[in-house]
Design an enzyme around this catalytic site. Structure first.
Site, PDB file in Angstrom:
ATOM      1  N   SER A 274       0.831  -1.220   0.000  1.00  0.00           N
ATOM      2  CA  SER A 274       0.000   0.000   0.000  1.00  0.00           C
ATOM      3  C   SER A 274       0.860   1.263   0.000  1.00  0.00           C
ATOM      4  O   SER A 274       0.574   2.223  -0.722  1.00  0.00           O
ATOM      5  CB  SER A 274      -0.962   0.011   1.181  1.00  0.00           C
ATOM      6  OG  SER A 274      -0.282  -0.207   2.399  1.00  0.00           O
ATOM      7  N   HIS A 304      -1.898  -8.836   2.113  1.00  0.00           N
ATOM      8  CA  HIS A 304      -1.600  -7.548   2.755  1.00  0.00           C
ATOM      9  C   HIS A 304      -2.727  -7.233   3.747  1.00  0.00           C
ATOM     10  O   HIS A 304      -2.998  -8.038   4.641  1.00  0.00           O
ATOM     11  CB  HIS A 304      -1.420  -6.492   1.656  1.00  0.00           C
ATOM     12  CG  HIS A 304      -0.826  -5.184   2.088  1.00  0.00           C
ATOM     13  ND1 HIS A 304      -0.156  -5.003   3.262  1.00  0.00           N
ATOM     14  CD2 HIS A 304      -0.822  -3.947   1.483  1.00  0.00           C
ATOM     15  CE1 HIS A 304       0.245  -3.741   3.369  1.00  0.00           C
ATOM     16  NE2 HIS A 304      -0.163  -3.086   2.312  1.00  0.00           N
ATOM     17  N   HIS A 350       5.891 -12.602   7.687  1.00  0.00           N
ATOM     18  CA  HIS A 350       6.075 -11.218   7.233  1.00  0.00           C
ATOM     19  C   HIS A 350       7.229 -11.171   6.242  1.00  0.00           C
ATOM     20  O   HIS A 350       8.187 -11.942   6.356  1.00  0.00           O
ATOM     21  CB  HIS A 350       6.371 -10.274   8.410  1.00  0.00           C
ATOM     22  CG  HIS A 350       6.147  -8.838   8.064  1.00  0.00           C
ATOM     23  ND1 HIS A 350       7.131  -8.054   7.526  1.00  0.00           N
ATOM     24  CD2 HIS A 350       5.032  -8.063   8.158  1.00  0.00           C
ATOM     25  CE1 HIS A 350       6.634  -6.848   7.307  1.00  0.00           C
ATOM     26  NE2 HIS A 350       5.361  -6.824   7.679  1.00  0.00           N
ATOM     27  N   ARG A 359       3.355  -4.506  16.774  1.00  0.00           N
ATOM     28  CA  ARG A 359       1.961  -4.057  16.639  1.00  0.00           C
ATOM     29  C   ARG A 359       1.005  -5.138  17.176  1.00  0.00           C
ATOM     30  O   ARG A 359      -0.050  -4.844  17.715  1.00  0.00           O
ATOM     31  CB  ARG A 359       1.634  -3.734  15.171  1.00  0.00           C
ATOM     32  CG  ARG A 359       2.509  -2.630  14.591  1.00  0.00           C
ATOM     33  CD  ARG A 359       2.287  -2.476  13.085  1.00  0.00           C
ATOM     34  NE  ARG A 359       2.614  -3.695  12.362  1.00  0.00           N
ATOM     35  CZ  ARG A 359       2.398  -3.893  11.074  1.00  0.00           C
ATOM     36  NH1 ARG A 359       1.839  -2.936  10.348  1.00  0.00           N
ATOM     37  NH2 ARG A 359       2.749  -5.020  10.484  1.00  0.00           N
ATOM     38  N   ASP A 405      -2.050  -8.347  11.851  1.00  0.00           N
ATOM     39  CA  ASP A 405      -3.404  -8.785  11.502  1.00  0.00           C
ATOM     40  C   ASP A 405      -3.893  -9.956  12.343  1.00  0.00           C
ATOM     41  O   ASP A 405      -5.085 -10.260  12.351  1.00  0.00           O
ATOM     42  CB  ASP A 405      -3.458  -9.155  10.013  1.00  0.00           C
ATOM     43  CG  ASP A 405      -3.178  -7.953   9.137  1.00  0.00           C
ATOM     44  OD1 ASP A 405      -3.711  -6.875   9.445  1.00  0.00           O
ATOM     45  OD2 ASP A 405      -2.415  -8.087   8.164  1.00  0.00           O
TER      46      ASP A 405
END
Ligand code: COA
Length: 468
Positions: A274, A304, A350, A359, A405
């Site tokens: 992105s 993604h 990743h 995160r 995620d």
């Protein structure tokens, strides 16, 4: 609509001329608190000199060889982009302008009574490299609230989408349509000088970020509710308004989650799909709306941003198949089943990270504080104990650890936002912060059109023929 427009104009009128137009003088304003645009304007000449000096001293030096495998392998690790907002370390995770996630959780201003950082502060940090004051952050909240309303044709466009159209497609469509009022596109068509590109780019970037909650809220209410939306509150921060538009504004814990969520999803250096897409499209001098709409189309891919939706689909399937409290053995078997059927374990692995994503950790800590006994949260913890071992045993994934995620959907579900197809829209709201900050700098520094060289397999074969 009329009231919020009036308030927006009133707020605009209070802004210094330079802040409204991008071209005015910055003199004579010492008594007023500095706006983000004024600070950005101050930093540009210094940064132009800095880049000039770096290029003069190091411009001809090589980062290292490019291998044929990198050309075939999705350009992994290829040093090819300039991105100032954040840098990703494979072991440590993301740093925003040098600050880790725990750093910014401490340092950035909070809402009154809140504990999570306000994303407004993160945007200030991404753009300037500086931690803003409370006053500066409150100013940004007010400015975004004042800019939040959508042109009525964009509202109609969203309203006309069938509810079966994926929320990310609706999101991208609406952001593309904002280009109708782009300050950059208008200034370019009127012959703006290159050195002034940053001004209207900044204006568009501010509008873009400001309008995303109204777009996200409208899509959510149209697809999952009765289509009716409350008004933006000009005295509330960005995340509070977003939460209200989604229908969760009365739940302070959800608002806090949004503050954390938007902050940590905002930027992940420049090479992810992105971020890079936004920068690439922006390099053609497409305005920030067109550039970021392109980012959103990349974010909508399952490898993604859509992975946060995929994680929930996968967890729900697991819950349905194994029940509420599955044994470790049953979970292990379920994970192997996914791998053996040729699918990925969503939320794990990743392209750059080689450790647990900080995160993920930040969201886990939030869950420990707010929903420690939630069965779904416990399931996520159980998978965390098992999935990395399975992925290591399978021996393919370079990183067996969870990414951002793996956790977000469980938090949203806990508060009642259970429509998983919508999750990537929230990721998109957040990702605008990082892409917009870099677009402003790219135009300020006169970044050129991106145009890397491509090769055919035949050319590669020929190039190395007869060479060891
Ligand atoms: C994120 C991701 C796309 C990175 O891809 P990458 O850089 O190519 O990752 P790797 O170099 O580790 O991939 C090597 C192999 O391991 C596999 N792999 C990586 N992560 C995996 C996972 N979570 N589950 C199963 N297999 C995985 C890859 O598919 C690849 O298989 P292949 O050789 O058959 O093509 C990948 O880890 C993935 O698909 N994860 C699941 C989706 C996800 O969570 N995306 C969000 C990222 S923030």
């Amino acid at each position: 609509m009329a009231a919020s427009l009036r308030a927006a104009l009133k707020y605009q009128a209070r802004l210094p001329v330079a802040s409204r137009t991008g071209f005015g003088s910055l003199r004579g304003m010492a008594s007023k608190p500095q706006t983000l645009k004024e600070r950005f304007a101050e930093l540009i000449p210094k940064e132009i000199e800095n880049v000039k000096a770096i290029r003069a001293e190091h411009g001809k030096k090589a980062f290292g060889p490019v291998t044929v495998d990198q050309v075939y392998g999705g350009m992994r690790g290829l040093p090819a982009l300039l991105w100032d907002g954040s840098v990703l370390d494979a072991e440590e995770g993301i740093r925003f302008r040098g600050h880790t996630i725990p750093d910014i959780q401490k340092a950035l201003p909070k809402a009154p009574g809140g504990q999570e950082p306000l994303p407004e502060g993160l945007f200030w940090l991404l753009l300037t490299g500086e931690i803003p004051t409370e006053e500066q952050v409150r100013g940004l909240s007010a400015e975004w609230a004042a800019r939040a309303s959508l042109p009525s044709f964009v509202e109609e466009l969203i309203d006309r989408c069938p509810s079966t159209l994926h929320p990310m497609s609706q999101f991208s469509l609406a952001v593309t349509a904002l280009n109708h009022d782009s300050a950059f596109a208008k200034a370019y068509s009127e012959g703006i000088s290159k050195k002034d590109y940053w001004g209207p780019t900044f204006e568009d970037s501010m509008d873009l970020i400001a309008k995303l909650p109204a777009i996200a809220g409208r899509i959510y209410r149209n697809v999952y509710g009765d289509g009716k939306l409350p008004a933006i509150d000009l005295n509330k921060d960005y995340s509070a308004n977003l939460s209200t538009l989604l229908g969760f504004g009365d739940n302070e814990a959800f608002v806090e989650l949004m503050r954390l969520y938007i902050t940590i999803h905002s930027d992940h250096e420049g090479g992810n799909v992105s971020a890079h897409t936004g920068k690439l499209v922006g390099s053609a001098l497409s305005d920030p709306f067109l550039s970021f709409a392109a980012s959103l189309n990349g974010l909508a891919g399952p490898l993604h941003g859509l992975a946060n939706q995929e994680v929930l689909v996968w967890l729900m399937k697991m819950k349905k198949q194994l029940g509420e409290n599955p044994s470790d053995d049953a979970v292990r078997e379920y994970i192997w089943g996914t791998l053996n059927s040729g699918q990925v374990i969503p939320g794990y692995g990743h392209a750059v990270l080689r450790k647990t994503d900080p995160r993920y950790t930040a969201q886990r800590e939030f869950a420990q504080k707010h929903l420690p006994t939630d069965p779904f949260f416990k399931m996520v913890g159980q998978i965390y104990d098992i999935a990395p071992k399975v992925l290591l045993e399978a021996g393919k994934a370079k990183n067996p650890w969870p990414n951002v995620d793996a956790h977000s959907g469980v938090l949203l579900t806990y508060y009642g936002l259970s429509q998983m197809q919508f999750y990537t829209v929230l990721f998109g709201v957040s990702r605008a912060f990082g892409v917009a900050a870099q677009l402003c700098w790219d135009r300020a520094l006169g970044a050129p059109l991106e145009r890397p060289k491509s090769y055919s397999s035949a050319a590669i074969k020929k190039m190395f023929e007869g060479k060891p």
